[in-house]
Every structure is written in C-alpha cells, then in structure tokens.
Design a protein around this motif. Structure first.
Motif, PDB file in Angstrom:
ATOM      1  N   THR A  35       4.572 -32.341 110.186  1.00 56.72           N
ATOM      2  CA  THR A  35       5.308 -31.910 108.992  1.00 56.72           C
ATOM      3  C   THR A  35       6.542 -31.137 109.425  1.00 56.72           C
ATOM      4  O   THR A  35       6.438 -30.095 110.068  1.00 56.72           O
ATOM      5  N   VAL A  36       7.718 -31.673 109.096  1.00 54.06           N
ATOM      6  CA  VAL A  36       8.984 -31.068 109.524  1.00 54.06           C
ATOM      7  C   VAL A  36       9.816 -30.675 108.305  1.00 54.06           C
ATOM      8  O   VAL A  36      10.109 -31.511 107.441  1.00 54.06           O
ATOM      9  N   LEU A  37      10.199 -29.420 108.258  1.00 56.28           N
ATOM     10  CA  LEU A  37      11.071 -28.909 107.203  1.00 56.28           C
ATOM     11  C   LEU A  37      12.519 -29.007 107.657  1.00 56.28           C
ATOM     12  O   LEU A  37      12.855 -28.609 108.773  1.00 56.28           O
ATOM     13  N   VAL A  38      13.372 -29.535 106.802  1.00 61.70           N
ATOM     14  CA  VAL A  38      14.806 -29.613 107.093  1.00 61.70           C
ATOM     15  C   VAL A  38      15.534 -28.710 106.114  1.00 61.70           C
ATOM     16  O   VAL A  38      15.423 -28.877 104.893  1.00 61.70           O
ATOM     17  N   THR A  39      16.272 -27.738 106.640  1.00 55.86           N
ATOM     18  CA  THR A  39      16.981 -26.799 105.780  1.00 55.86           C
ATOM     19  C   THR A  39      18.317 -26.441 106.417  1.00 55.86           C
ATOM     20  O   THR A  39      18.682 -26.964 107.469  1.00 55.86           O
ATOM     21  N   SER A  40      19.054 -25.549 105.770  1.00 59.57           N
ATOM     22  CA  SER A  40      20.355 -25.100 106.274  1.00 59.57           C
ATOM     23  C   SER A  40      20.546 -23.653 105.867  1.00 59.57           C
ATOM     24  O   SER A  40      19.783 -23.109 105.065  1.00 59.57           O
ATOM     25  N   ALA A  41      21.568 -23.030 106.418  1.00 56.21           N
ATOM     26  CA  ALA A  41      21.859 -21.652 106.033  1.00 56.21           C
ATOM     27  C   ALA A  41      22.499 -21.608 104.647  1.00 56.21           C
ATOM     28  O   ALA A  41      22.137 -20.792 103.796  1.00 56.21           O
ATOM     29  N   THR A  42      23.444 -22.509 104.422  1.00 57.44           N
ATOM     30  CA  THR A  42      24.208 -22.523 103.177  1.00 57.44           C
ATOM     31  C   THR A  42      24.300 -23.943 102.632  1.00 57.44           C
ATOM     32  O   THR A  42      24.038 -24.915 103.359  1.00 57.44           O
ATOM     33  N   SER A  89      14.510 -29.031 101.807  1.00 53.24           N
ATOM     34  CA  SER A  89      14.354 -27.786 101.062  1.00 53.24           C
ATOM     35  C   SER A  89      15.708 -27.150 100.774  1.00 53.24           C
ATOM     36  O   SER A  89      16.719 -27.535 101.365  1.00 53.24           O
ATOM     37  N   PRO A  90      15.758 -26.159  99.884  1.00 58.47           N
ATOM     38  CA  PRO A  90      17.024 -25.473  99.587  1.00 58.47           C
ATOM     39  C   PRO A  90      17.534 -24.685 100.798  1.00 58.47           C
ATOM     40  O   PRO A  90      16.772 -24.410 101.730  1.00 58.47           O
ATOM     41  N   PRO A  91      18.807 -24.293 100.795  1.00 57.30           N
ATOM     42  CA  PRO A  91      19.359 -23.468 101.877  1.00 57.30           C
ATOM     43  C   PRO A  91      18.646 -22.121 101.983  1.00 57.30           C
ATOM     44  O   PRO A  91      18.208 -21.551 100.975  1.00 57.30           O
ATOM     45  N   LEU A  92      18.555 -21.602 103.181  1.00 60.41           N
ATOM     46  CA  LEU A  92      17.811 -20.368 103.445  1.00 60.41           C
ATOM     47  C   LEU A  92      18.436 -19.129 102.822  1.00 60.41           C
ATOM     48  O   LEU A  92      17.725 -18.242 102.330  1.00 60.41           O
ATOM     49  N   ILE A 132       4.197 -23.135 106.150  1.00 58.59           N
ATOM     50  CA  ILE A 132       3.108 -24.104 105.981  1.00 58.59           C
ATOM     51  C   ILE A 132       3.462 -25.474 106.564  1.00 58.59           C
ATOM     52  O   ILE A 132       2.798 -26.462 106.260  1.00 58.59           O
ATOM     53  N   THR A 133       4.501 -25.515 107.384  1.00 58.14           N
ATOM     54  CA  THR A 133       4.878 -26.759 108.054  1.00 58.14           C
ATOM     55  C   THR A 133       4.820 -26.552 109.568  1.00 58.14           C
ATOM     56  O   THR A 133       4.834 -25.425 110.054  1.00 58.14           O
ATOM     57  N   ASP A 134       4.772 -27.665 110.303  1.00 59.90           N
ATOM     58  CA  ASP A 134       4.626 -27.574 111.762  1.00 59.90           C
ATOM     59  C   ASP A 134       5.905 -27.144 112.461  1.00 59.90           C
ATOM     60  O   ASP A 134       5.846 -26.600 113.566  1.00 59.90           O
ATOM     61  N   GLY A 135       7.037 -27.402 111.847  1.00 57.84           N
ATOM     62  CA  GLY A 135       8.297 -27.041 112.483  1.00 57.84           C
ATOM     63  C   GLY A 135       9.463 -27.132 111.526  1.00 57.84           C
ATOM     64  O   GLY A 135       9.385 -27.807 110.496  1.00 57.84           O
ATOM     65  N   THR A 136      10.547 -26.441 111.871  1.00 53.41           N
ATOM     66  CA  THR A 136      11.740 -26.396 111.020  1.00 53.41           C
ATOM     67  C   THR A 136      12.976 -26.808 111.812  1.00 53.41           C
ATOM     68  O   THR A 136      13.175 -26.356 112.939  1.00 53.41           O
ATOM     69  N   VAL A 137      13.779 -27.666 111.200  1.00 56.76           N
ATOM     70  CA  VAL A 137      15.066 -28.056 111.760  1.00 56.76           C
ATOM     71  C   VAL A 137      16.160 -27.440 110.895  1.00 56.76           C
ATOM     72  O   VAL A 137      16.172 -27.602 109.675  1.00 56.76           O
ATOM     73  N   LEU A 138      17.080 -26.738 111.535  1.00 61.55           N
ATOM     74  CA  LEU A 138      18.179 -26.072 110.832  1.00 61.55           C
ATOM     75  C   LEU A 138      19.446 -26.898 110.986  1.00 61.55           C
ATOM     76  O   LEU A 138      19.837 -27.253 112.097  1.00 61.55           O
ATOM     77  N   VAL A 139      20.079 -27.227 109.865  1.00 59.44           N
ATOM     78  CA  VAL A 139      21.284 -28.054 109.864  1.00 59.44           C
ATOM     79  C   VAL A 139      22.498 -27.181 109.590  1.00 59.44           C
ATOM     80  O   VAL A 139      22.467 -26.319 108.703  1.00 59.44           O
ATOM     81  N   THR A 140      23.569 -27.417 110.335  1.00 65.11           N
ATOM     82  CA  THR A 140      24.799 -26.671 110.103  1.00 65.11           C
ATOM     83  C   THR A 140      25.998 -27.602 110.179  1.00 65.11           C
ATOM     84  O   THR A 140      25.969 -28.619 110.874  1.00 65.11           O
ATOM     85  N   ASN A 141      27.027 -27.264 109.448  1.00 65.01           N
ATOM     86  CA  ASN A 141      28.278 -28.005 109.481  1.00 65.01           C
ATOM     87  C   ASN A 141      29.233 -27.277 110.420  1.00 65.01           C
ATOM     88  O   ASN A 141      29.657 -26.157 110.134  1.00 65.01           O
ATOM     89  N   ALA A 189      20.161 -16.881 109.017  1.00 73.06           N
ATOM     90  CA  ALA A 189      19.158 -17.872 108.657  1.00 73.06           C
ATOM     91  C   ALA A 189      18.035 -17.921 109.688  1.00 73.06           C
ATOM     92  O   ALA A 189      16.848 -17.993 109.347  1.00 73.06           O
ATOM     93  N   LYS A 190      18.412 -17.863 110.967  1.00 75.95           N
ATOM     94  CA  LYS A 190      17.413 -17.871 112.043  1.00 75.95           C
ATOM     95  C   LYS A 190      16.530 -16.636 111.959  1.00 75.95           C
ATOM     96  O   LYS A 190      15.305 -16.707 112.168  1.00 75.95           O
ATOM     97  N   ASP A 191      17.111 -15.480 111.629  1.00 70.90           N
ATOM     98  CA  ASP A 191      16.325 -14.253 111.477  1.00 70.90           C
ATOM     99  C   ASP A 191      15.304 -14.391 110.351  1.00 70.90           C
ATOM    100  O   ASP A 191      14.163 -13.932 110.475  1.00 70.90           O
ATOM    101  N   LEU A 192      15.718 -15.020 109.258  1.00 73.37           N
ATOM    102  CA  LEU A 192      14.797 -15.214 108.134  1.00 73.37           C
ATOM    103  C   LEU A 192      13.633 -16.114 108.534  1.00 73.37           C
ATOM    104  O   LEU A 192      12.482 -15.870 108.161  1.00 73.37           O
TER     105      LEU A 192
END
Length: 235
Positions: free
Chosen positions: A49-56, A164-167, A179-188, A200-203
């Motif tokens: 289970t992979v969560l994909v999110t971003s800072a903004t 998911s929504p931005p962090l 509740i997921t196995d890992g998170t991928v953070l996307v940035t422009n 975002a990483k701190d959160l």
C-alpha cells in the motif's frame, strides 16, 4: 471477490496516462524506474500500500499516482488506484467515469467495497473514485472502516496506490500515512519549494510514516522537451 461477480465497467483515460498511451516514452520509463525503486526500497517488508502525496497543490501527485498504478499493472501486478482525496478528487476525471459512488459511499453508507470498484481498459488495473465529497474527510479516512477497507484491498490486490490531498493543506495525508506501507512525496521542481518540502517531511516523520522517496516533477533534460519524473531516497 474483486473483478469477478461485479458488472464490468470499463473506463479509459485521456493523455495524462502517458504510461498507457506512450509506453515507450522516456517519461514512461521514469515511472517504471519509480516502480522498481519502490519494490526494492525495503527488503525486509513487502510494500503493498503506497500513499502518493505532495507538500502543496499543483505538484502533479494525482498524475503521478495514476501513471504509477498503470506501471504496476503493466508489470503483471493486480493493482487498484484509490482516490482518497475527498476534497478535490481527480481520478474520475482522469479515467472519465462517474463519481456518484466511491470511497465516501462505502464508508458512510456501508456499500460493499466490491460495488465501488471499477475495471479499466488497462489490464490488471482497477480504480476506486472518491465518491461524493463529505463534510468530514479526515474523520472518514481515520475511521476503522477505512483501515478495514485498506486491509481488504491489500489482501485482494498485489498493489494498492492511494492518491491523497497535499500535506500542508489538511491532515488527511498524515492520517493515511499511518496506515499504509510507505509514502511517496511529489514535488514540482519549477516551484523551488524546499522549505515546504522540509515541512511536509517533518509532518510525515511526526506521523511515523515510512517515506519511500521523492518524485521530482517537471525536471527538464537537455536533450528532451518532456517532463521527467525522478525518484530519490528519503534521506
């Protein structure tokens, strides 16, 4: 259970699904690289289970999630893409399908999860749209029903990709990262927002999330005009 006794509702998407429409393009190859890096990111624990999110907003997280899901499906893994952005959902636009029922429907109305799954024209890929936007997204995503649903999906699919929504906007991604196995953070890259990325990483760290890495969107190559997606470790 899934994809067997439900009515077949095939949906297709527009050109945002470059991994499907242009599988030999350099961008598609980068998504396959992201897929491979995730697979080998933790040899002691299987990542399902992979969560994909971003800072903004506007970083390209939804496009990344959709194309990453296609990349997994093309590798032969039975994959489901879940739109858990219950504030500004996009998966139903990407795949050009109705959003009358989805995640929120299953949680609030106790609709069986197999009734919200839609098959796509991409072999091995199913999608679950957000459903109607609820007044309390964070509460729904942190509910026991949501936790149970993710466990159910991870049992019936080889890979579960969650958009998911931005962090920095709301707490939803933090909730899901627990509740997921890992998170991928996307940035422009063009936005040059290192401070926001650190925040975002701190959160995510406060939520004890397993940060798999960062996808850098819009990074140009000298010899190509395409946008590339790179994957880096979380350190």
């Amino acid at each position: 259970m899934f994809g067997k006794n439900k009515s077949r509702n095939y949906v297709s998407g527009p050109r945002e699904l470059i991994v499907d429409k242009q599988p030999k393009s350099p961008v598609s190859e980068q998504f396959r690289t992201v897929r491979t890096n995730i697979m080998y990111s933790n040899i002691d624990k299987e990542i399902k289970t992979v969560l994909v999110t971003s800072a903004t907003p506007g970083a390209g997280k939804s496009t990344t999630a959709a194309n990453l899901a296609v990349a997994y499906a093309q590798s032969g893994k039975r994959t489901v893409l879940i739109d858990a952005d219950l504030r500004r959902p996009t998966t139903h636009y990407t795949f050009e399908v109705t959003n009358q029922r989805g995640m929120s429907t299953a949680i609030v109305q106790d609709v069986p999860v197999e009734n919200i799954v839609k098959e796509t024209e991409v072999e091995n890929l199913d999608i679950i749209t957000s459903g109607p936007i609820p007044p309390n997204p964070s509460e729904l995503l942190s509910s026991n029903k949501m936790i149970h649903m993710l466990k159910t999906f991870s049992m019936h699919y080889d890979m579960v990709i969650i958009d998911s929504p931005p962090l920095l906007a709301v707490t939803d991604a933090q909730v899901l990262s627990k509740i997921t196995d890992g998170t991928v953070l996307v940035t422009n890259v063009a936005e040059n927002n290192r401070d926001k990325l650190r925040e975002a990483k701190d959160l995510l760290n406060k939520a004890d999330a397993n940060i798999l890495g960062v996808v850098m969107n819009n990074k140009k190559m000298n010899t190509k005009k395409d946008d590339y997606y790179y994957y880096y470790g979380s350190e």
